[in-house]
Design an enzyme around this catalytic site. Structure first.
Site, PDB file in Angstrom:
ATOM      1  N   GLU A 147     -10.907  -6.565  -5.164  1.00 18.34           N
ATOM      2  CA  GLU A 147     -10.923  -7.596  -4.117  1.00 18.34           C
ATOM      3  C   GLU A 147     -12.174  -7.463  -3.258  1.00 18.34           C
ATOM      4  O   GLU A 147     -12.414  -6.420  -2.657  1.00 18.34           O
ATOM      5  CB  GLU A 147      -9.669  -7.438  -3.251  1.00 18.34           C
ATOM      6  CG  GLU A 147      -9.610  -8.423  -2.092  1.00 18.34           C
ATOM      7  CD  GLU A 147      -8.319  -8.298  -1.297  1.00 18.34           C
ATOM      8  OE1 GLU A 147      -7.371  -7.619  -1.767  1.00 18.34           O
ATOM      9  OE2 GLU A 147      -8.261  -8.870  -0.198  1.00 18.34           O
TER      10      GLU A 147
ATOM     11  N   ASP B 135      -5.132 -13.599  -3.694  1.00 18.95           N
ATOM     12  CA  ASP B 135      -4.654 -13.457  -2.314  1.00 18.95           C
ATOM     13  C   ASP B 135      -4.765 -14.815  -1.634  1.00 18.95           C
ATOM     14  O   ASP B 135      -5.863 -15.274  -1.288  1.00 18.95           O
ATOM     15  CB  ASP B 135      -5.479 -12.413  -1.544  1.00 18.95           C
ATOM     16  CG  ASP B 135      -4.963 -10.995  -1.778  1.00 18.95           C
ATOM     17  OD1 ASP B 135      -4.006 -10.822  -2.561  1.00 18.95           O
ATOM     18  OD2 ASP B 135      -5.519 -10.068  -1.157  1.00 18.95           O
TER      19      ASP B 135
ATOM     20  N   HIS C 180     -11.596 -14.315   2.382  1.00 20.85           N
ATOM     21  CA  HIS C 180     -12.810 -13.517   2.218  1.00 20.85           C
ATOM     22  C   HIS C 180     -13.971 -14.335   1.668  1.00 20.85           C
ATOM     23  O   HIS C 180     -15.108 -14.205   2.137  1.00 20.85           O
ATOM     24  CB  HIS C 180     -12.524 -12.310   1.325  1.00 20.85           C
ATOM     25  CG  HIS C 180     -11.490 -11.391   1.907  1.00 20.85           C
ATOM     26  ND1 HIS C 180     -11.011 -10.293   1.245  1.00 20.85           N
ATOM     27  CD2 HIS C 180     -10.841 -11.416   3.103  1.00 20.85           C
ATOM     28  CE1 HIS C 180     -10.114  -9.674   2.008  1.00 20.85           C
ATOM     29  NE2 HIS C 180      -9.985 -10.352   3.131  1.00 20.85           N
TER      30      HIS C 180
ATOM     31  N   GLU D 286      -9.710 -13.465  -2.580  1.00 18.26           N
ATOM     32  CA  GLU D 286      -8.925 -13.881  -1.409  1.00 18.26           C
ATOM     33  C   GLU D 286      -9.575 -15.094  -0.760  1.00 18.26           C
ATOM     34  O   GLU D 286     -10.780 -15.094  -0.496  1.00 18.26           O
ATOM     35  CB  GLU D 286      -8.808 -12.735  -0.394  1.00 18.26           C
ATOM     36  CG  GLU D 286      -8.082 -13.220   0.863  1.00 18.26           C
ATOM     37  CD  GLU D 286      -7.793 -12.148   1.898  1.00 18.26           C
ATOM     38  OE1 GLU D 286      -7.301 -11.075   1.506  1.00 18.26           O
ATOM     39  OE2 GLU D 286      -8.045 -12.415   3.083  1.00 18.26           O
TER      40      GLU D 286
ATOM     41  N   ASP E  47      -6.782 -14.477   7.921  1.00 17.85           N
ATOM     42  CA  ASP E  47      -5.550 -14.331   7.125  1.00 17.85           C
ATOM     43  C   ASP E  47      -4.456 -15.298   7.591  1.00 17.85           C
ATOM     44  O   ASP E  47      -3.309 -14.907   7.837  1.00 17.85           O
ATOM     45  CB  ASP E  47      -5.019 -12.882   7.195  1.00 17.85           C
ATOM     46  CG  ASP E  47      -5.945 -11.896   6.501  1.00 17.85           C
ATOM     47  OD1 ASP E  47      -6.696 -12.304   5.589  1.00 17.85           O
ATOM     48  OD2 ASP E  47      -5.912 -10.700   6.862  1.00 17.85           O
TER      49      ASP E  47
ATOM     50  N   ASP F  77       2.297   1.730   3.412  1.00 20.43           N
ATOM     51  CA  ASP F  77       3.221   0.732   3.971  1.00 20.43           C
ATOM     52  C   ASP F  77       4.648   1.236   3.798  1.00 20.43           C
ATOM     53  O   ASP F  77       5.559   0.848   4.523  1.00 20.43           O
ATOM     54  CB  ASP F  77       3.129  -0.614   3.227  1.00 20.43           C
ATOM     55  CG  ASP F  77       1.776  -1.274   3.386  1.00 20.43           C
ATOM     56  OD1 ASP F  77       1.048  -0.932   4.322  1.00 20.43           O
ATOM     57  OD2 ASP F  77       1.455  -2.149   2.539  1.00 20.43           O
TER      58      ASP F  77
ATOM     59  N   MET G  78       2.717  -5.632  -7.637  1.00 18.17           N
ATOM     60  CA  MET G  78       1.366  -5.123  -7.353  1.00 18.17           C
ATOM     61  C   MET G  78       1.449  -4.006  -6.314  1.00 18.17           C
ATOM     62  O   MET G  78       2.294  -4.036  -5.425  1.00 18.17           O
ATOM     63  CB  MET G  78       0.488  -6.273  -6.820  1.00 18.17           C
ATOM     64  CG  MET G  78      -0.906  -5.893  -6.390  1.00 18.17           C
ATOM     65  SD  MET G  78      -1.011  -5.346  -4.672  1.00 18.17           S
ATOM     66  CE  MET G  78      -1.661  -6.814  -3.890  1.00 18.17           C
TER      67      MET G  78
ATOM     68  N   ASP H  26     -11.754 -12.115   9.738  1.00 20.70           N
ATOM     69  CA  ASP H  26     -10.763 -12.335   8.680  1.00 20.70           C
ATOM     70  C   ASP H  26      -9.454 -12.785   9.318  1.00 20.70           C
ATOM     71  O   ASP H  26      -8.689 -11.975   9.834  1.00 20.70           O
ATOM     72  CB  ASP H  26     -10.565 -10.996   7.953  1.00 20.70           C
ATOM     73  CG  ASP H  26      -9.704 -11.119   6.723  1.00 20.70           C
ATOM     74  OD1 ASP H  26      -9.587 -12.232   6.177  1.00 20.70           O
ATOM     75  OD2 ASP H  26      -9.149 -10.087   6.298  1.00 20.70           O
TER      76      ASP H  26
ATOM     77  N   LYS I 285     -14.882  -8.608  -0.139  1.00 17.46           N
ATOM     78  CA  LYS I 285     -14.909  -9.129   1.235  1.00 17.46           C
ATOM     79  C   LYS I 285     -16.310  -8.863   1.778  1.00 17.46           C
ATOM     80  O   LYS I 285     -16.862  -7.787   1.542  1.00 17.46           O
ATOM     81  CB  LYS I 285     -13.862  -8.403   2.075  1.00 17.46           C
ATOM     82  CG  LYS I 285     -13.683  -8.964   3.473  1.00 17.46           C
ATOM     83  CD  LYS I 285     -12.515  -8.270   4.178  1.00 17.46           C
ATOM     84  CE  LYS I 285     -12.341  -8.817   5.566  1.00 17.46           C
ATOM     85  NZ  LYS I 285     -11.245  -8.144   6.293  1.00 17.46           N
TER      86      LYS I 285
ATOM     87  N   ASP J 182      -1.450 -13.109   1.180  1.00 17.51           N
ATOM     88  CA  ASP J 182      -2.008 -12.014   1.975  1.00 17.51           C
ATOM     89  C   ASP J 182      -2.406 -12.604   3.316  1.00 17.51           C
ATOM     90  O   ASP J 182      -3.584 -12.876   3.564  1.00 17.51           O
ATOM     91  CB  ASP J 182      -3.211 -11.384   1.272  1.00 17.51           C
ATOM     92  CG  ASP J 182      -3.730 -10.189   2.063  1.00 17.51           C
ATOM     93  OD1 ASP J 182      -3.010  -9.740   2.974  1.00 17.51           O
ATOM     94  OD2 ASP J 182      -4.839  -9.720   1.782  1.00 17.51           O
TER      95      ASP J 182
ATOM     96  N   HIS K  13       0.873  -1.174   0.000  1.00 19.11           N
ATOM     97  CA  HIS K  13       0.000   0.000   0.000  1.00 19.11           C
ATOM     98  C   HIS K  13       0.905   1.218   0.000  1.00 19.11           C
ATOM     99  O   HIS K  13       2.005   1.162   0.563  1.00 19.11           O
ATOM    100  CB  HIS K  13      -0.825   0.093   1.283  1.00 19.11           C
ATOM    101  CG  HIS K  13      -1.750  -1.044   1.531  1.00 19.11           C
ATOM    102  ND1 HIS K  13      -1.366  -2.195   2.158  1.00 19.11           N
ATOM    103  CD2 HIS K  13      -3.064  -1.179   1.260  1.00 19.11           C
ATOM    104  CE1 HIS K  13      -2.395  -3.010   2.262  1.00 19.11           C
ATOM    105  NE2 HIS K  13      -3.446  -2.419   1.722  1.00 19.11           N
TER     106      HIS K  13
END
Ligand code: GLT
Ligand code: MN
Ligand code: MN
Length: 389
Positions: free
Chosen positions: A183, A247, A222, A219, A259, A59, A90, A257, A185, A289, A56
């Site tokens: 994406e 993802d 998700h 994902e 992950d 980030d 990405m 979530d 969710k 992810d 991102h």
């Protein structure tokens, strides 16, 4: 460790900076690990055999960085990428962390928030392209509602569409080599998130000005949260030419979530996913992810990252065995037996095929008597996965 399962850049494994960098904060507890410097993450992931890192905007570049600070951070990061032979395939925008996005970004009721979200994304697209990204992900985590009286459903779809159209036109005007991956969710952090599944996204894409530039980023966690089969969503996206990104992680159904580390929960679902991606020779990156359990220190984070890649490669080897298993392939050959004449009739409507179809004297009772052998097939799959075959 067998070398066969050693990740290499050619396997195209990628991690988000935010994944290994996840400090373990949750709604009930504070961080448990210190933050990782992005340049250090690049070095560590390259040592583990990854191909690249995704990010991102925030980030890498803090939300309130000045232009000079931004340029310094980016050039230091680019040097780390070059030093370690790592790519940024990405990029995406953080449109969820700052309080300004508490009611959404592209679908916030306040036009100033929507305009700010577009401005932020334009800058983040420039950053992604500068780092070499060719895929841009949109995850609308805050695009949703708790209070249905607060927003008009069709408006939110329209605003989302206007934003996507704005960005595709921008990318074309700039001459960027960039495609978008949406994406889905179902919920979290909002009570309900708009466009909650990959299926919703696939339809939404067809309503855009440049649908050819836009695909999906399904994902595992998700779709599983929504109680759906991840592999079925992935297969539909792939068949429509829309599987632009993926993802990979894991998840127990109907929970927050999680992950989780890839392959840690649903081994069979992970296996069929890997088998699918490998069988069709999917050309996208295998992006994880996910994040380490909150119990882990930094070593646990690298164990987590290595585990995601190693598990993928183990499942890839299991897929090879499945594909070479004579008994399994014998059952599949029988199940998949074709009938060129009937299939020809069904493939395309013609007035003639209607006539021919009507004349066939089917015997449903006889057809129904045939057992299909799926019990055996599934047991053999289990035996391949558990190493018995
Ligand atoms: C966030 C979310 C992920 C998305 C990331 C991309 S942000 O971590 O949980 O599923 O893919 O915006
Ligand atoms: Mn994701
Ligand atoms: Mn997730």
């Amino acid at each position: 460790m067998s070398d066969q399962y050693q990740p290499k850049p050619e396997h195209k494994f990628t991690f988000g900076l935010w994944t290994v960098g996840n400090p373990g904060r949750d709604p009930f507890g504070d961080v448990v690990r210190p933050p990782l410097k992005p340049t250090y993450t690049v070095k560590k992931l390259s040592e583990l055999g990854a191909y690249g890192v995704n990010l991102h905007d925030n980030d890498l570049v803090p939300f309130d960085a000045t232009a000079v600070e931004r340029d310094n951070i980016v050039s230091e990061f680019k040097k780390a990428l070059a030093d370690h032979g790592m790519k940024v395939p990405m990029a995406t925008t953080n449109l969820f962390y700052h309080p300004v996005f508490k009611d959404g970004a592209f679908t916030a009721n306040d036009p100033k928030v929507r305009a700010f979200a577009i401005q932020k994304t334009l800058n983040a697209i420039d950053l992604g392209v500068e780092l070499g990204a060719t895929i841009y992900v949109f995850w609308g985590g805050r695009e949703g509602a708790e209070v249905d009286a607060s927003k008009n459903g069709p408006d939110t779809v329209k605003w989302n569409r206007e934003a996507m159209n704005f960005f595709t036109h921008y990318v074309k005007d700039q001459g960027y080599d960039l495609r978008f991956a949406l994406e889905a969710k179902p919920n979290e952090p909002r009570g309900d998130i708009y466009l909650p599944t990959t299926g919703h996204m696939l339809h939404f894409i067809e309503t855009l000005d440049h649908p050819e530039m836009v695909g999906v980023n399904p994902e595992f966690a998700h779709e599983t949260m929504a109680g759906l089969s991840f592999i079925h969503g992935v297969a539909q996206a792939y068949e429509s030419g829309k599987l632009f990104h993926i993802d990979l992680n894991d998840q127990k159904m109907s929970r927050f979530d999680q992950d989780l580390r890839f392959g840690s929960e649903n081994i069979k679902a992970a296996f069929f996913l890997v088998k699918f991606l490998e069988d069709v020779n999917w050309d996208g990156n295998r992006h994880f992810d996910a994040h380490a359990y909150r119990t882990e220190d930094e070593q646990g984070v690298w164990d987590f990252a290595a585990g995601c890649m190693r598990s993928y490669l183990i499942l890839k080897e299991k897929a090879r065995r499945f594909n070479e298993d004579a008994e399994i392939q014998g059952i599949l050959a029988e199940i998949h037996a074709r009938d060129a004449e009937l299939e020809g009739l069904m493939a395309h409507y013609t007035a003639e095929s209607v006539g021919k179809l009507r004349k066939i004297d089917f015997d449903p009772d006889t057809i129904a008597q045939k057992g299909l052998g799926y019990e055996k097939l599934d047991q053999l799959t289990f035996e391949v996965l558990t190493g018995v075959r």
